[in-house]
Write a protein that holds these residues in place. Structure first.
Motif, PDB file in Angstrom:
ATOM      1  N   LEU A   1       0.814  -1.209   0.000  1.00  0.00           N
ATOM      2  CA  LEU A   1       0.000   0.000   0.000  1.00  0.00           C
ATOM      3  C   LEU A   1       0.849   1.261   0.000  1.00  0.00           C
ATOM      4  O   LEU A   1       0.467   2.283  -0.590  1.00  0.00           O
ATOM      5  CB  LEU A   1      -0.955   0.001   1.200  1.00  0.00           C
ATOM      6  CG  LEU A   1      -2.103  -1.005   1.122  1.00  0.00           C
ATOM      7  CD1 LEU A   1      -2.845  -1.068   2.445  1.00  0.00           C
ATOM      8  CD2 LEU A   1      -3.060  -0.658  -0.014  1.00  0.00           C
ATOM      9  N   ASP A   2       2.016   1.210   0.644  1.00  0.00           N
ATOM     10  CA  ASP A   2       2.929   2.359   0.596  1.00  0.00           C
ATOM     11  C   ASP A   2       3.399   2.617  -0.830  1.00  0.00           C
ATOM     12  O   ASP A   2       3.443   3.756  -1.288  1.00  0.00           O
ATOM     13  CB  ASP A   2       4.144   2.123   1.501  1.00  0.00           C
ATOM     14  CG  ASP A   2       3.855   2.483   2.953  1.00  0.00           C
ATOM     15  OD1 ASP A   2       2.899   3.250   3.197  1.00  0.00           O
ATOM     16  OD2 ASP A   2       4.585   1.988   3.836  1.00  0.00           O
ATOM     17  N   ARG A   3       3.749   1.558  -1.536  1.00  0.00           N
ATOM     18  CA  ARG A   3       4.186   1.726  -2.919  1.00  0.00           C
ATOM     19  C   ARG A   3       3.040   2.213  -3.805  1.00  0.00           C
ATOM     20  O   ARG A   3       3.233   3.049  -4.676  1.00  0.00           O
ATOM     21  CB  ARG A   3       4.760   0.413  -3.461  1.00  0.00           C
ATOM     22  CG  ARG A   3       5.470   0.616  -4.788  1.00  0.00           C
ATOM     23  CD  ARG A   3       6.218  -0.589  -5.250  1.00  0.00           C
ATOM     24  NE  ARG A   3       7.362  -0.880  -4.406  1.00  0.00           N
ATOM     25  CZ  ARG A   3       8.192  -1.894  -4.621  1.00  0.00           C
ATOM     26  NH1 ARG A   3       8.003  -2.699  -5.646  1.00  0.00           N
ATOM     27  NH2 ARG A   3       9.202  -2.107  -3.820  1.00  0.00           N
ATOM     28  N   LEU A   4       1.836   1.696  -3.560  1.00  0.00           N
ATOM     29  CA  LEU A   4       0.666   2.138  -4.318  1.00  0.00           C
ATOM     30  C   LEU A   4       0.370   3.612  -4.040  1.00  0.00           C
ATOM     31  O   LEU A   4       0.098   4.386  -4.969  1.00  0.00           O
ATOM     32  CB  LEU A   4      -0.539   1.274  -3.938  1.00  0.00           C
ATOM     33  CG  LEU A   4      -1.848   1.542  -4.670  1.00  0.00           C
ATOM     34  CD1 LEU A   4      -1.712   1.221  -6.156  1.00  0.00           C
ATOM     35  CD2 LEU A   4      -2.979   0.720  -4.060  1.00  0.00           C
ATOM     36  N   ALA A   5       0.428   4.013  -2.773  1.00  0.00           N
ATOM     37  CA  ALA A   5       0.179   5.408  -2.412  1.00  0.00           C
ATOM     38  C   ALA A   5       1.216   6.326  -3.045  1.00  0.00           C
ATOM     39  O   ALA A   5       0.886   7.421  -3.515  1.00  0.00           O
ATOM     40  CB  ALA A   5       0.182   5.560  -0.889  1.00  0.00           C
ATOM     41  N   ARG A   6       2.465   5.887  -3.073  1.00  0.00           N
ATOM     42  CA  ARG A   6       3.516   6.691  -3.706  1.00  0.00           C
ATOM     43  C   ARG A   6       3.232   6.864  -5.184  1.00  0.00           C
ATOM     44  O   ARG A   6       3.423   7.944  -5.742  1.00  0.00           O
ATOM     45  CB  ARG A   6       4.878   6.018  -3.492  1.00  0.00           C
ATOM     46  CG  ARG A   6       6.041   6.928  -3.818  1.00  0.00           C
ATOM     47  CD  ARG A   6       7.395   6.294  -3.513  1.00  0.00           C
ATOM     48  NE  ARG A   6       7.406   5.482  -2.323  1.00  0.00           N
ATOM     49  CZ  ARG A   6       7.777   4.205  -2.285  1.00  0.00           C
ATOM     50  NH1 ARG A   6       8.168   3.585  -3.369  1.00  0.00           N
ATOM     51  NH2 ARG A   6       7.760   3.530  -1.164  1.00  0.00           N
ATOM     52  N   HIS A   7       2.757   5.799  -5.851  1.00  0.00           N
ATOM     53  CA  HIS A   7       2.432   5.887  -7.279  1.00  0.00           C
ATOM     54  C   HIS A   7       1.315   6.902  -7.524  1.00  0.00           C
ATOM     55  O   HIS A   7       1.362   7.678  -8.473  1.00  0.00           O
ATOM     56  CB  HIS A   7       2.019   4.515  -7.816  1.00  0.00           C
ATOM     57  CG  HIS A   7       1.427   4.564  -9.187  1.00  0.00           C
ATOM     58  ND1 HIS A   7       2.177   4.827 -10.314  1.00  0.00           N
ATOM     59  CD2 HIS A   7       0.141   4.413  -9.616  1.00  0.00           C
ATOM     60  CE1 HIS A   7       1.391   4.824 -11.382  1.00  0.00           C
ATOM     61  NE2 HIS A   7       0.151   4.578 -10.974  1.00  0.00           N
ATOM     62  N   TYR A   8       0.299   6.909  -6.653  1.00  0.00           N
ATOM     63  CA  TYR A   8      -0.819   7.829  -6.808  1.00  0.00           C
ATOM     64  C   TYR A   8      -0.501   9.240  -6.305  1.00  0.00           C
ATOM     65  O   TYR A   8      -1.275  10.166  -6.513  1.00  0.00           O
ATOM     66  CB  TYR A   8      -2.052   7.308  -6.074  1.00  0.00           C
ATOM     67  CG  TYR A   8      -2.751   6.166  -6.758  1.00  0.00           C
ATOM     68  CD1 TYR A   8      -2.976   6.175  -8.132  1.00  0.00           C
ATOM     69  CD2 TYR A   8      -3.204   5.076  -6.027  1.00  0.00           C
ATOM     70  CE1 TYR A   8      -3.632   5.126  -8.762  1.00  0.00           C
ATOM     71  CE2 TYR A   8      -3.868   4.028  -6.652  1.00  0.00           C
ATOM     72  CZ  TYR A   8      -4.077   4.066  -8.016  1.00  0.00           C
ATOM     73  OH  TYR A   8      -4.728   3.032  -8.631  1.00  0.00           O
ATOM     74  N   GLY A   9       0.610   9.403  -5.605  1.00  0.00           N
ATOM     75  CA  GLY A   9       0.975  10.716  -5.084  1.00  0.00           C
ATOM     76  C   GLY A   9       0.362  11.034  -3.735  1.00  0.00           C
ATOM     77  O   GLY A   9       0.292  12.193  -3.341  1.00  0.00           O
ATOM     78  N   PHE A  10      -0.077  10.000  -3.002  1.00  0.00           N
ATOM     79  CA  PHE A  10      -0.630  10.201  -1.668  1.00  0.00           C
ATOM     80  C   PHE A  10       0.492  10.033  -0.649  1.00  0.00           C
ATOM     81  O   PHE A  10       1.324   9.140  -0.787  1.00  0.00           O
ATOM     82  CB  PHE A  10      -1.732   9.193  -1.347  1.00  0.00           C
ATOM     83  CG  PHE A  10      -2.892   9.227  -2.298  1.00  0.00           C
ATOM     84  CD1 PHE A  10      -3.301  10.403  -2.889  1.00  0.00           C
ATOM     85  CD2 PHE A  10      -3.577   8.077  -2.619  1.00  0.00           C
ATOM     86  CE1 PHE A  10      -4.371  10.438  -3.761  1.00  0.00           C
ATOM     87  CE2 PHE A  10      -4.652   8.088  -3.488  1.00  0.00           C
ATOM     88  CZ  PHE A  10      -5.049   9.275  -4.059  1.00  0.00           C
ATOM     89  N   GLY A  11       0.476  10.850   0.378  1.00  0.00           N
ATOM     90  CA  GLY A  11       1.487  10.735   1.416  1.00  0.00           C
ATOM     91  C   GLY A  11       0.874  10.896   2.794  1.00  0.00           C
ATOM     92  O   GLY A  11      -0.216  11.452   2.945  1.00  0.00           O
ATOM     93  N   ALA A  12       1.596  10.424   3.801  1.00  0.00           N
ATOM     94  CA  ALA A  12       1.118  10.546   5.174  1.00  0.00           C
ATOM     95  C   ALA A  12       1.148  12.000   5.616  1.00  0.00           C
ATOM     96  O   ALA A  12       0.355  12.429   6.443  1.00  0.00           O
ATOM     97  CB  ALA A  12       1.967   9.681   6.096  1.00  0.00           C
ATOM     98  N   ILE A  13       2.056  12.774   5.035  1.00  0.00           N
ATOM     99  CA  ILE A  13       2.200  14.182   5.391  1.00  0.00           C
ATOM    100  C   ILE A  13       1.997  15.011   4.133  1.00  0.00           C
ATOM    101  O   ILE A  13       2.609  14.731   3.094  1.00  0.00           O
ATOM    102  CB  ILE A  13       3.602  14.458   5.974  1.00  0.00           C
ATOM    103  CG1 ILE A  13       3.817  13.611   7.234  1.00  0.00           C
ATOM    104  CG2 ILE A  13       3.789  15.923   6.280  1.00  0.00           C
ATOM    105  CD1 ILE A  13       5.225  13.647   7.749  1.00  0.00           C
ATOM    106  N   ALA A  14       1.142  16.025   4.227  1.00  0.00           N
ATOM    107  CA  ALA A  14       0.918  16.913   3.079  1.00  0.00           C
ATOM    108  C   ALA A  14       2.125  17.821   2.914  1.00  0.00           C
ATOM    109  O   ALA A  14       2.659  18.352   3.881  1.00  0.00           O
ATOM    110  CB  ALA A  14      -0.349  17.730   3.292  1.00  0.00           C
ATOM    111  N   ARG A  15       2.565  17.975   1.678  1.00  0.00           N
ATOM    112  CA  ARG A  15       3.708  18.837   1.384  1.00  0.00           C
ATOM    113  C   ARG A  15       3.291  19.896   0.384  1.00  0.00           C
ATOM    114  O   ARG A  15       2.396  19.684  -0.410  1.00  0.00           O
ATOM    115  CB  ARG A  15       4.854  18.009   0.818  1.00  0.00           C
ATOM    116  CG  ARG A  15       5.474  17.088   1.835  1.00  0.00           C
ATOM    117  CD  ARG A  15       6.725  16.423   1.265  1.00  0.00           C
ATOM    118  NE  ARG A  15       7.434  15.708   2.280  1.00  0.00           N
ATOM    119  CZ  ARG A  15       7.146  14.477   2.680  1.00  0.00           C
ATOM    120  NH1 ARG A  15       6.137  13.845   2.145  1.00  0.00           N
ATOM    121  NH2 ARG A  15       7.841  13.886   3.621  1.00  0.00           N
ATOM    122  N   GLY A  16       3.986  21.009   0.420  1.00  0.00           N
ATOM    123  CA  GLY A  16       3.690  22.079  -0.524  1.00  0.00           C
ATOM    124  C   GLY A  16       3.504  23.390   0.202  1.00  0.00           C
ATOM    125  O   GLY A  16       3.475  23.467   1.433  1.00  0.00           O
TER     126      GLY A  16
END
Length: 197
Positions: free
Chosen positions: A160-175
């Motif tokens: 799920l971590d790899r899947l989330a990385r592919h979709y651009g989801f992270g545990a911490i919002a950045r920007g």
């Protein structure tokens, strides 16, 4: 949320559902879907706590898994379990999933699924399909694959971590907390709101 008395839901079936409304992020934007929380193994894992008091899967992992499930459903990849009476009886191909019956959305979703599974790699693709799309439980997967008991959670979290990385989801919002205002005006032109005080 979908309730027992809502149109389209059999009252007997409705008493066994736990429907919730969720907002899903798709390539086309955000959409709201109604889903049954009791049928998703990911939702069950997200509600359960480990020995350390934390959820067994994080919110961004749940979101990534549910997005994969949404795309899988949109791609019409679930095998049929009943007869298709709309399919033509004559001809060489009798299946209901003829290429001519797919919408552009289904074809696009299939391409997205293919690129997603390529991105997560063959080590995790089958597990993610089983859990997120075919809704198999972790205990069933561990038994089918002869894995040690309770080892599936660790592998699923990695997947799920790899899947989330592919979709651009992270545990911490950045920007940037507040984006800069950009205009088409020349740099030496003063910007006014056009509203008189």
């Amino acid at each position: 949320a979908l309730a027992r008395g809502d149109a389209g839901v059999d009252p007997f079936r409705g008493q066994h559902l736990a429907p919730v409304k969720r907002t899903m992020t798709t390539p086309d934007g955000k959409i709201t879907v109604t889903m049954d929380e009791t049928e998703s193994p990911l939702a069950w894992l997200a509600r359960r706590k480990g020995r350390d008091g934390r959820a067994l899967i994080e919110p961004h992992q749940l979101q990534a898994g549910e997005r994969l499930r949404f795309e899988f459903t949109r791609a019409q990849m679930m095998p049929r379990t009943t007869s298709n009476w709309d399919a033509p009886v004559t001809g060489e191909c009798r299946g209901g999933n003829l290429p001519s019956t797919f919408t552009e959305a289904a074809i696009g979703a299939r391409q997205s699924i293919r690129s997603t599974l390529d991105a997560v790699g063959p080590e995790f693709a089958g597990l993610l399909l089983d859990i997120c799309c075919f809704l198999k439980g972790l205990a069933d997967i561990e038994r089918e694959r002869s894995w040690p008991a309770r080892s599936g959670k660790v592998v699923l979290q990695l997947a799920l971590d790899r899947l989330a990385r592919h979709y651009g989801f992270g545990a911490i919002a950045r920007g940037a907390p507040r984006p800069r205002v950009q205009t088409w005006l020349a740099p030496d032109v003063a910007f006014t709101s056009g509203i008189d005080p």
